[in-house]
Write a protein that holds these residues in place. Sequence first.
Motif, short mmCIF file in Angstrom:
data_model
loop_
_atom_site.label_atom_id
_atom_site.label_comp_id
_atom_site.label_asym_id
_atom_site.label_seq_id
_atom_site.Cartn_x
_atom_site.Cartn_y
_atom_site.Cartn_z
N PRO A 29 3.40 -3.05 1.98
CA PRO A 29 4.16 -2.87 3.22
C PRO A 29 5.62 -3.22 2.96
O PRO A 29 5.91 -4.08 2.13
CB PRO A 29 3.52 -3.88 4.18
CG PRO A 29 2.17 -4.17 3.60
CD PRO A 29 2.35 -4.04 2.12
N LEU A 30 6.53 -2.55 3.66
CA LEU A 30 7.95 -2.76 3.38
C LEU A 30 8.80 -2.51 4.62
O LEU A 30 8.38 -1.83 5.55
CB LEU A 30 8.41 -1.84 2.25
CG LEU A 30 8.21 -0.35 2.49
CD1 LEU A 30 9.50 0.30 2.98
CD2 LEU A 30 7.74 0.30 1.22
N ILE A 49 13.67 -0.53 10.06
CA ILE A 49 12.39 0.15 10.24
C ILE A 49 11.58 -0.04 8.97
O ILE A 49 12.12 -0.06 7.88
CB ILE A 49 12.58 1.65 10.55
CG1 ILE A 49 13.27 1.83 11.90
CG2 ILE A 49 11.25 2.39 10.53
CD1 ILE A 49 13.48 3.25 12.32
N GLY A 50 10.29 -0.19 9.15
CA GLY A 50 9.39 -0.33 8.02
C GLY A 50 7.98 -0.03 8.46
O GLY A 50 7.74 0.56 9.50
N THR A 51 7.06 -0.48 7.64
CA THR A 51 5.65 -0.22 7.91
C THR A 51 4.81 -1.40 7.44
O THR A 51 5.16 -2.06 6.45
CB THR A 51 5.19 1.08 7.22
OG1 THR A 51 3.80 1.28 7.52
CG2 THR A 51 5.39 1.03 5.72
N LEU A 57 6.31 1.91 -3.23
CA LEU A 57 7.62 1.31 -3.04
C LEU A 57 8.75 2.28 -3.36
O LEU A 57 9.77 2.32 -2.67
CB LEU A 57 7.77 0.04 -3.87
CG LEU A 57 6.87 -1.12 -3.45
CD1 LEU A 57 7.08 -2.30 -4.37
CD2 LEU A 57 7.12 -1.50 -2.01
N ILE A 58 8.58 3.06 -4.39
CA ILE A 58 9.64 3.98 -4.79
C ILE A 58 9.95 4.96 -3.67
O ILE A 58 11.10 5.10 -3.25
CB ILE A 58 9.24 4.73 -6.08
CG1 ILE A 58 8.99 3.74 -7.22
CG2 ILE A 58 10.30 5.76 -6.46
CD1 ILE A 58 10.13 2.81 -7.53
N ASN A 59 8.95 5.64 -3.15
CA ASN A 59 9.17 6.59 -2.06
C ASN A 59 9.41 5.89 -0.74
O ASN A 59 10.18 6.37 0.09
CB ASN A 59 7.98 7.54 -1.93
CG ASN A 59 7.86 8.45 -3.12
OD1 ASN A 59 8.86 8.82 -3.74
ND2 ASN A 59 6.65 8.81 -3.47
N GLY A 60 8.76 4.76 -0.54
CA GLY A 60 8.89 4.03 0.73
C GLY A 60 10.30 3.57 0.99
O GLY A 60 10.83 3.74 2.10
N SER A 91 12.64 -5.59 2.26
CA SER A 91 11.61 -6.63 2.31
C SER A 91 10.28 -6.04 1.87
O SER A 91 9.87 -4.99 2.37
CB SER A 91 11.46 -7.17 3.74
OG SER A 91 12.68 -7.70 4.20
N ILE A 92 9.65 -6.70 0.93
CA ILE A 92 8.32 -6.33 0.48
C ILE A 92 7.37 -7.39 1.01
O ILE A 92 7.53 -8.58 0.72
CB ILE A 92 8.24 -6.27 -1.06
CG1 ILE A 92 9.24 -5.25 -1.60
CG2 ILE A 92 6.83 -5.95 -1.52
CD1 ILE A 92 9.39 -5.28 -3.11
#
Length: 106
Positions: A29-30, A49-51, A57-60, A91-92
């Motif tokens: 999640p990021l 915004i995140g999920t 991670l690369i595409n996110g 943020s990861i």
Amino acid sequence: MKIKLWLFIYATVLDYVLVCCFSYSGFSPLFVTWKKVVNGGEPRLRGCIGTLEARCLINGFKDYALTSALKDRRFPPIQARELPSLECTVSILTDFETANNYLDWE
């Protein structure tokens, strides 16, 4: 659109830094947060915004850098004139725990 191109380049550079520095292309999640410094003061939120779903991670980061800059409904899209005063953080999210309810913080 100039701003979208700049943000895409930024996100692409961010991807490169993540891969080179961490050698990690996993899923997590990021969130991507943009803040703007106004008159030398503390940075203020400009978009975030995140999920909570695990994403590559690369595409996110690439997707959410653009989405948080241009589509956060709380703010108008970032404009080119704002670029010099922007900060971007990523943020990861890790180490999730199952909770019994929304008040279970320990």
